[in-house]
Design a protein around this motif. Structure first.
Motif, PDB file in Angstrom:
ATOM      1  N   ALA A  75      40.565   4.385  74.652  1.00 30.26           N
ATOM      2  CA  ALA A  75      41.743   4.853  74.319  1.00 30.26           C
ATOM      3  C   ALA A  75      41.828   5.214  72.851  1.00 30.26           C
ATOM      4  O   ALA A  75      42.407   5.946  72.397  1.00 30.26           O
ATOM      5  CB  ALA A  75      42.830   4.567  75.126  1.00 30.26           C
ATOM      6  N   GLN A  76      41.580   4.002  72.337  1.00 32.89           N
ATOM      7  CA  GLN A  76      41.650   3.798  70.731  1.00 32.89           C
ATOM      8  C   GLN A  76      40.874   4.913  69.826  1.00 32.89           C
ATOM      9  O   GLN A  76      40.761   5.196  68.869  1.00 32.89           O
ATOM     10  CB  GLN A  76      41.530   2.422  70.189  1.00 32.89           C
ATOM     11  N   GLN A  77      39.660   5.272  70.666  1.00 39.75           N
ATOM     12  CA  GLN A  77      38.611   5.924  70.035  1.00 39.75           C
ATOM     13  C   GLN A  77      39.267   7.477  69.823  1.00 39.75           C
ATOM     14  O   GLN A  77      39.519   8.140  70.920  1.00 39.75           O
ATOM     15  CB  GLN A  77      37.328   6.019  70.645  1.00 39.75           C
ATOM     16  N   PRO A  78      39.314   8.041  68.719  1.00 34.81           N
ATOM     17  CA  PRO A  78      39.699   9.507  68.809  1.00 34.81           C
ATOM     18  C   PRO A  78      38.976  10.599  69.514  1.00 34.81           C
ATOM     19  O   PRO A  78      37.680  10.450  69.124  1.00 34.81           O
ATOM     20  CB  PRO A  78      39.867   9.732  67.171  1.00 34.81           C
ATOM     21  N   PRO A  79      39.483  11.350  70.033  1.00 32.30           N
ATOM     22  CA  PRO A  79      38.886  12.277  70.868  1.00 32.30           C
ATOM     23  C   PRO A  79      38.097  13.334  70.013  1.00 32.30           C
ATOM     24  O   PRO A  79      39.028  13.750  68.944  1.00 32.30           O
ATOM     25  CB  PRO A  79      39.976  13.050  71.880  1.00 32.30           C
ATOM     26  N   LYS A  80      37.043  13.858  70.329  1.00 30.36           N
ATOM     27  CA  LYS A  80      36.419  14.859  69.799  1.00 30.36           C
ATOM     28  C   LYS A  80      36.839  16.207  69.832  1.00 30.36           C
ATOM     29  O   LYS A  80      37.125  16.811  71.054  1.00 30.36           O
ATOM     30  CB  LYS A  80      34.955  14.952  70.162  1.00 30.36           C
ATOM     31  N   GLN A  81      37.585  16.815  68.728  1.00 30.83           N
ATOM     32  CA  GLN A  81      38.485  18.197  69.112  1.00 30.83           C
ATOM     33  C   GLN A  81      37.378  19.204  69.452  1.00 30.83           C
ATOM     34  O   GLN A  81      36.338  19.496  68.484  1.00 30.83           O
ATOM     35  CB  GLN A  81      39.116  18.362  67.801  1.00 30.83           C
ATOM     36  N   LEU A  82      37.593  20.306  70.081  1.00 23.15           N
ATOM     37  CA  LEU A  82      36.980  21.264  70.304  1.00 23.15           C
ATOM     38  C   LEU A  82      37.071  22.474  69.415  1.00 23.15           C
ATOM     39  O   LEU A  82      38.364  22.813  68.740  1.00 23.15           O
ATOM     40  CB  LEU A  82      37.402  22.253  71.733  1.00 23.15           C
ATOM     41  N   THR A  83      36.384  23.391  68.981  1.00 24.33           N
ATOM     42  CA  THR A  83      36.382  24.329  68.216  1.00 24.33           C
ATOM     43  C   THR A  83      37.011  25.293  68.941  1.00 24.33           C
ATOM     44  O   THR A  83      37.397  25.501  70.013  1.00 24.33           O
ATOM     45  CB  THR A  83      35.035  24.903  67.545  1.00 24.33           C
ATOM     46  N   ASP A  84      37.545  26.589  68.497  1.00 19.19           N
ATOM     47  CA  ASP A  84      38.608  27.523  69.031  1.00 19.19           C
ATOM     48  C   ASP A  84      37.251  28.150  70.093  1.00 19.19           C
ATOM     49  O   ASP A  84      37.957  28.532  71.255  1.00 19.19           O
ATOM     50  CB  ASP A  84      38.792  28.855  68.045  1.00 19.19           C
ATOM     51  N   GLU A  85      36.197  28.520  69.786  1.00 21.71           N
ATOM     52  CA  GLU A  85      35.282  29.047  70.850  1.00 21.71           C
ATOM     53  C   GLU A  85      35.056  27.939  71.990  1.00 21.71           C
ATOM     54  O   GLU A  85      34.979  28.633  73.201  1.00 21.71           O
ATOM     55  CB  GLU A  85      33.986  29.504  70.047  1.00 21.71           C
ATOM     56  N   GLN A  86      34.949  26.695  71.597  1.00 21.25           N
ATOM     57  CA  GLN A  86      34.861  25.828  72.615  1.00 21.25           C
ATOM     58  C   GLN A  86      35.883  25.736  73.577  1.00 21.25           C
ATOM     59  O   GLN A  86      35.824  25.559  74.820  1.00 21.25           O
ATOM     60  CB  GLN A  86      34.173  24.466  72.188  1.00 21.25           C
ATOM     61  N   SER A 142      46.082  20.955  82.895  1.00 23.10           N
ATOM     62  CA  SER A 142      44.680  20.626  82.171  1.00 23.10           C
ATOM     63  C   SER A 142      44.659  20.995  80.735  1.00 23.10           C
ATOM     64  O   SER A 142      44.175  20.135  79.816  1.00 23.10           O
ATOM     65  CB  SER A 142      43.655  21.626  82.863  1.00 23.10           C
ATOM     66  N   ILE A 143      45.466  21.941  80.445  1.00 23.53           N
ATOM     67  CA  ILE A 143      45.359  22.155  78.610  1.00 23.53           C
ATOM     68  C   ILE A 143      46.272  21.362  78.044  1.00 23.53           C
ATOM     69  O   ILE A 143      45.831  20.559  77.146  1.00 23.53           O
ATOM     70  CB  ILE A 143      45.882  23.676  78.668  1.00 23.53           C
ATOM     71  N   ILE A 144      47.302  20.921  78.656  1.00 18.70           N
ATOM     72  CA  ILE A 144      48.334  20.240  78.136  1.00 18.70           C
ATOM     73  C   ILE A 144      47.724  18.584  77.716  1.00 18.70           C
ATOM     74  O   ILE A 144      48.146  17.828  76.742  1.00 18.70           O
ATOM     75  CB  ILE A 144      49.823  20.013  78.691  1.00 18.70           C
ATOM     76  N   ASN A 145      47.108  18.230  78.952  1.00 15.79           N
ATOM     77  CA  ASN A 145      46.603  16.888  78.938  1.00 15.79           C
ATOM     78  C   ASN A 145      45.380  16.624  78.114  1.00 15.79           C
ATOM     79  O   ASN A 145      44.878  15.526  77.880  1.00 15.79           O
ATOM     80  CB  ASN A 145      46.425  16.275  80.305  1.00 15.79           C
ATOM     81  N   ASN A 146      44.756  17.817  77.649  1.00 12.09           N
ATOM     82  CA  ASN A 146      43.377  17.643  77.086  1.00 12.09           C
ATOM     83  C   ASN A 146      43.451  17.607  75.458  1.00 12.09           C
ATOM     84  O   ASN A 146      43.969  18.463  74.823  1.00 12.09           O
ATOM     85  CB  ASN A 146      42.325  19.051  77.474  1.00 12.09           C
ATOM     86  N   THR A 147      43.732  16.458  74.850  1.00 13.21           N
ATOM     87  CA  THR A 147      43.705  15.947  73.519  1.00 13.21           C
ATOM     88  C   THR A 147      42.780  16.598  72.667  1.00 13.21           C
ATOM     89  O   THR A 147      43.138  16.841  71.502  1.00 13.21           O
ATOM     90  CB  THR A 147      44.046  14.607  73.464  1.00 13.21           C
ATOM     91  N   ALA A 148      41.781  17.263  73.300  1.00 18.31           N
ATOM     92  CA  ALA A 148      40.732  17.740  72.364  1.00 18.31           C
ATOM     93  C   ALA A 148      41.173  19.323  72.201  1.00 18.31           C
ATOM     94  O   ALA A 148      40.255  20.015  71.332  1.00 18.31           O
ATOM     95  CB  ALA A 148      39.407  17.752  73.400  1.00 18.31           C
TER      96      ALA A 148
END
Length: 238
Positions: A75-86, A142-148
């Motif tokens: 959990a301490q590892q920062p999630p990889k953020q998605l690009t707008d297209e992703q 799904s969107i709200i819980n996706n920290t990416a």
């Protein structure tokens, strides 16, 4: 186990440990060389055993770490953020009835997620909104819980429905847009949240004539009027 082959000290080719001379180059092989090669082989085997022992010890230590500590480390590892297209591609896969997704940047600096949704199956005015709200609730969760997917400020659902004209032709007609604040959705305990609860978080609605009929039919039913009262008042106040 005793070694059977050793390298020749001169040509380095493999020869029998019992050989007195190298059959390849004729170099005499003495006991000193034989003993030296035996010690090398013994040291190599010991090194392999030590390495295996270290690997085994590491595996045991990992297995002894409690699961909650493992999860905390992940959990301490920062999630990889998605690009707008992703992000758009990921949202489209949430439901087969999603036709398209917009992901524009708002003046606030956050994103608007606009989901174009089309109900392709048979429907009636009283059940259309309730069944659709269940899908929108799952998509929102799904969107709200996706920290990416960062900085979502607003979610908008644009609904279309199949309409048959007097000539028997079916077209997809826009019926309404429902707007929700992401700040409100982040407060939700999704495990105890009904479709009615979700609709009550409506920020505003833009209704087409058919959309007004759908909302009025929905709100005319006793349970819907009782449990989605806030939605009915907000959606029909124009």
């Amino acid at each position: 186990m005793a070694i059977k082959m050793i390298p020749c000290p001169t040509c380095k080719k493999k020869i029998s440990v019992e050989a007195q001379t190298c059959p390849h180059c004729g170099q005499p092989i003495d006991d000193t060389h034989r003993e030296k090669e035996r010690q090398k082989a013994k040291a190599g085997k010991m090194g392999c055993l030590v390495l295996l022992a270290i690997i085994f010890a590491i595996i045991i230590l990992i297995a002894l770490i409690p699961d909650d500590k493992k999860e905390a480390t992940v959990a301490q590892q920062p999630p990889k953020q998605l690009t707008d297209e992703q992000a758009v591609a990921w949202i489209k896969k949430l439901d087969r009835r999603i036709m398209d997704v917009d992901y524009p940047l708002m003046q606030s600096g956050g994103h608007l997620v606009r989901v174009y949704y089309s109900e392709k199956d048979a429907w009636n005015e009283s059940s259309f909104l309730f069944s659709s709200s269940g899908v929108f609730k799952k998509i929102s969760e799904s969107i709200i819980n996706n920290t990416a997917i960062p900085d979502v400020d607003y979610l908008t659902f644009l609904l279309k429905a199949p309409v048959v004209d007097k000539y028997g032709n079916t077209t997809q007609e826009k019926v309404m847009q429902l707007h929700f604040s992401a700040a409100e959705l982040r407060k939700v305990n999704w495990d105890n949240f009904t479709n009615w609860d979700f609709l009550n978080l409506l920020d505003k609605a833009d209704l087409q004539p058919l959309g007004i009929k759908i909302v009025r039919a929905f709100c005319s039913e006793e349970d819907n009027e009782k449990y989605s009262r806030e939605f009915c008042i907000r959606a029909l106040s124009r």
